[in-house]
Design an enzyme around this catalytic site. Structure first.
Site, short mmCIF file in Angstrom:
data_model
loop_
_atom_site.label_atom_id
_atom_site.label_comp_id
_atom_site.label_asym_id
_atom_site.label_seq_id
_atom_site.Cartn_x
_atom_site.Cartn_y
_atom_site.Cartn_z
N SER A 120 0.89 -1.24 -0.31
CA SER A 120 -0.24 -0.47 -0.42
C SER A 120 0.78 1.09 0.44
CB SER A 120 -1.04 -0.22 1.42
OG SER A 120 -0.16 -0.34 2.36
N GLU A 154 -4.52 0.24 -8.14
CA GLU A 154 -3.71 1.12 -8.88
C GLU A 154 -2.34 1.03 -9.47
OE1 GLU A 154 -2.49 3.14 -4.91
OE2 GLU A 154 -2.66 5.13 -5.96
N ASN A 192 -2.67 6.00 -1.07
CA ASN A 192 -2.26 6.45 0.59
C ASN A 192 -1.68 7.81 1.30
OD1 ASN A 192 -3.78 4.15 1.50
ND2 ASN A 192 -2.83 2.59 0.46
N1 3HC Z 1 -16.10 -9.01 1.32
C1 3HC Z 1 -17.21 -8.67 0.55
N2 3HC Z 1 -18.46 -7.85 0.01
C2 3HC Z 1 -18.56 -7.24 1.04
C3 3HC Z 1 -17.59 -6.99 2.11
C4 3HC Z 1 -16.46 -7.72 2.01
N3 3HC Z 1 -15.58 -7.32 3.11
N4 3HC Z 1 -17.98 -5.66 2.59
C5 3HC Z 1 -19.04 -5.30 2.12
N5 3HC Z 1 -19.68 -6.01 0.82
C6 3HC Z 1 -20.09 -5.77 0.15
C7 3HC Z 1 -21.93 -6.46 0.39
O1 3HC Z 1 -22.08 -7.46 -0.35
C8 3HC Z 1 -22.38 -5.93 0.57
O2 3HC Z 1 -24.13 -5.91 0.23
P1 3HC Z 1 -24.87 -6.85 0.56
O3 3HC Z 1 -25.33 -6.63 1.83
O4 3HC Z 1 -25.69 -6.95 -0.70
O5 3HC Z 1 -24.24 -8.08 0.25
C9 3HC Z 1 -21.89 -4.79 0.03
O6 3HC Z 1 -20.62 -4.51 -0.20
C10 3HC Z 1 -22.49 -2.99 0.69
O7 3HC Z 1 -22.19 -3.87 1.89
P2 3HC Z 1 -22.90 -3.12 3.07
O8 3HC Z 1 -23.96 -2.96 2.96
O9 3HC Z 1 -22.50 -3.86 4.14
O10 3HC Z 1 -22.90 -1.50 3.82
P3 3HC Z 1 -22.34 -0.47 2.80
O11 3HC Z 1 -23.66 0.14 1.86
O12 3HC Z 1 -22.03 0.83 3.96
O13 3HC Z 1 -20.84 -0.83 1.85
C11 3HC Z 1 -18.30 -0.72 1.70
C12 3HC Z 1 -20.00 -1.07 2.36
C13 3HC Z 1 -18.25 -1.03 1.01
C14 3HC Z 1 -17.29 -0.96 2.49
C15 3HC Z 1 -18.27 0.70 1.69
O14 3HC Z 1 -19.07 1.64 3.37
C16 3HC Z 1 -16.82 1.68 1.43
O15 3HC Z 1 -17.08 1.82 0.26
N6 3HC Z 1 -16.44 2.01 2.42
C17 3HC Z 1 -15.35 2.47 1.83
C18 3HC Z 1 -14.50 1.37 1.48
C19 3HC Z 1 -12.62 2.22 1.35
O16 3HC Z 1 -12.76 3.60 1.39
N7 3HC Z 1 -11.96 1.55 1.24
C20 3HC Z 1 -11.02 1.51 0.95
C21 3HC Z 1 -9.71 1.52 1.98
S1 3HC Z 1 -8.49 2.74 2.26
C22 3HC Z 1 -7.45 0.57 0.88
O17 3HC Z 1 -8.05 -0.07 0.55
C23 3HC Z 1 -6.01 0.39 0.66
C24 3HC Z 1 -4.77 0.22 1.37
O18 3HC Z 1 -4.03 0.24 1.15
C25 3HC Z 1 -5.08 1.01 2.81
#
Ligand code: 3HC
Length: 287
Positions: A120, A154, A192
């Site tokens: 990352s 990315e 990041n």
């Molecule tokens: N695995 C698989 N599918 C998942 C999941 C997981 N861990 N978490 C959520 N989902 C899916 C589910 O299928 C869910 O649909 P469903 O309820 O119909 O089954 C759908 O995503 C939506 O989930 P939720 O209804 O539980 O909740 P949200 O609508 O709030 O969505 C989220 C969850 C997609 C995680 C959303 O909150 C989001 O986009 N959050 C921001 C995530 C983000 O910014 N990620 C980047 C992090 S930085 C990174 O990764 C880089 C690293 O280097 C640090």
């Protein structure tokens, strides 16, 4: 160059699990590798649960879910995956560990196999320096959490990454249903470099009493349309991961503004790492 049919995913943490599952749901065989048996068991449970949820939500049929599950195998020994067409490292964010894994990857996989890293923030050029003449095969393939849901990969070339490695990575990311976007090999790349200082600032806002953590998050969600607030997102990513990325930015870019907020440091020291320890900024022990 023939199409990638199988991928070795080294590391079965949150990101490694997600990458293996995303490969399998796109008809690519995945070898999920981790020295730790508990991590492999955890990965298998995550795969089963997520596939079952996809069937329940009618995003795939039971037959498709069974097919995807059948494409993932679990191994403690990297050698079991030596026939893989592609390798991606998704281990802990520790440069010395990553260098060791890359040396093992060179020994294990064929000379045409791309050696990708899901780092990352660590320099691709530095990781590649551990394997000398094999550096043209090394590339950053940075997925986002949760991998099955987030669209971005990315793509980061190191100084020696070959054009062929780069093109093949873009092709593979597309086959995995993702949108590849290039970034240069600077600490934190784009994602990041921008996201982590914003999260760190949210910790300062909390520490300085600008608002309570739940209010900081609510303001950013409702006012800026974030899907989750920065402090909730920090718990989701892992406070240790956020801390380590800030340290990479601080060490590499040499600016005090990247030093992790004392509040973030304190929670990490206390072992409150977020979702994975069921307590971080917020308490998840009852949910
Ligand atoms: N695995 C698989 N599918 C998942 C999941 C997981 N861990 N978490 C959520 N989902 C899916 C589910 O299928 C869910 O649909 P469903 O309820 O119909 O089954 C759908 O995503 C939506 O989930 P939720 O209804 O539980 O909740 P949200 O609508 O709030 O969505 C989220 C969850 C997609 C995680 C959303 O909150 C989001 O986009 N959050 C921001 C995530 C983000 O910014 N990620 C980047 C992090 S930085 C990174 O990764 C880089 C690293 O280097 C640090």
């Amino acid at each position: 160059m023939s199409e990638v049919k199988s991928i070795a995913v080294i590391g079965a943490g949150t990101m490694g699990c997600g990458i293996a599952l995303t490969a399998a749901t796109n008809s690519i065989k995945a070898y999920q590798i981790d020295v730790d048996k508990d991590q492999l068991d955890h990965a298998k449970t995550y795969h089963e649960k997520t596939l079952a949820r996809n069937v329940q939500k009618e995003r795939m049929t039971q037959e498709q879910a069974d097919q995807a599950a059948g494409l993932i195998s679990y191994h403690q020994d990297m050698d079991d995956a030596k026939d893989a067409d592609w390798a991606i490292e998704a281990a802990t964010e520790n440069v010395e560990l990553k260098k060791k894994i890359f040396q093992q990857m060179v020994e294990t996989f064929g000379s045409n196999v791309v050696l990708a890293t899901n780092t990352s923030s660590i320099s691709i050029t530095e990781i590649a320096s551990a394997i000398g003449e094999n550096a043209p095969r090394v590339i950053g393939m940075h997925f986002f959490n949760p991998v099955p849901v987030m669209k971005l990969v990315e793509v980061i070339n190191g100084l020696a990454t070959s054009e062929q490695t780069s093109q093949r990575t873009i092709e593979l990311a597309k086959r995995m249903g993702k949108t590849p976007v290039p970034a240069n090999d600077r600490a934190g790349f784009v994602s990041n470099r921008v996201l982590m200082p914003m999260i760190n600032e949210a910790f300062y806002a909390w520490m300085e009493g600008v608002a309570e953590p739940e209010h900081i998050d609510e303001i950013m969600k409702l006012g800026c349309n974030f899907p989750m607030g920065p402090l909730r997102l920090a718990d989701f990513i892992g406070l240790d991961v956020c801390h380590d990325i800030m340290m990479v930015l601080y060490n590499e870019l040499g600016n005090q503004k990247y030093f992790p907020c004392p509040m973030l440091r304190q929670l990490v020291t206390a072992g409150r790492l977020g979702n994975k320890t069921r307590i971080g900024v917020f308490d998840y022990s009852t949910s």
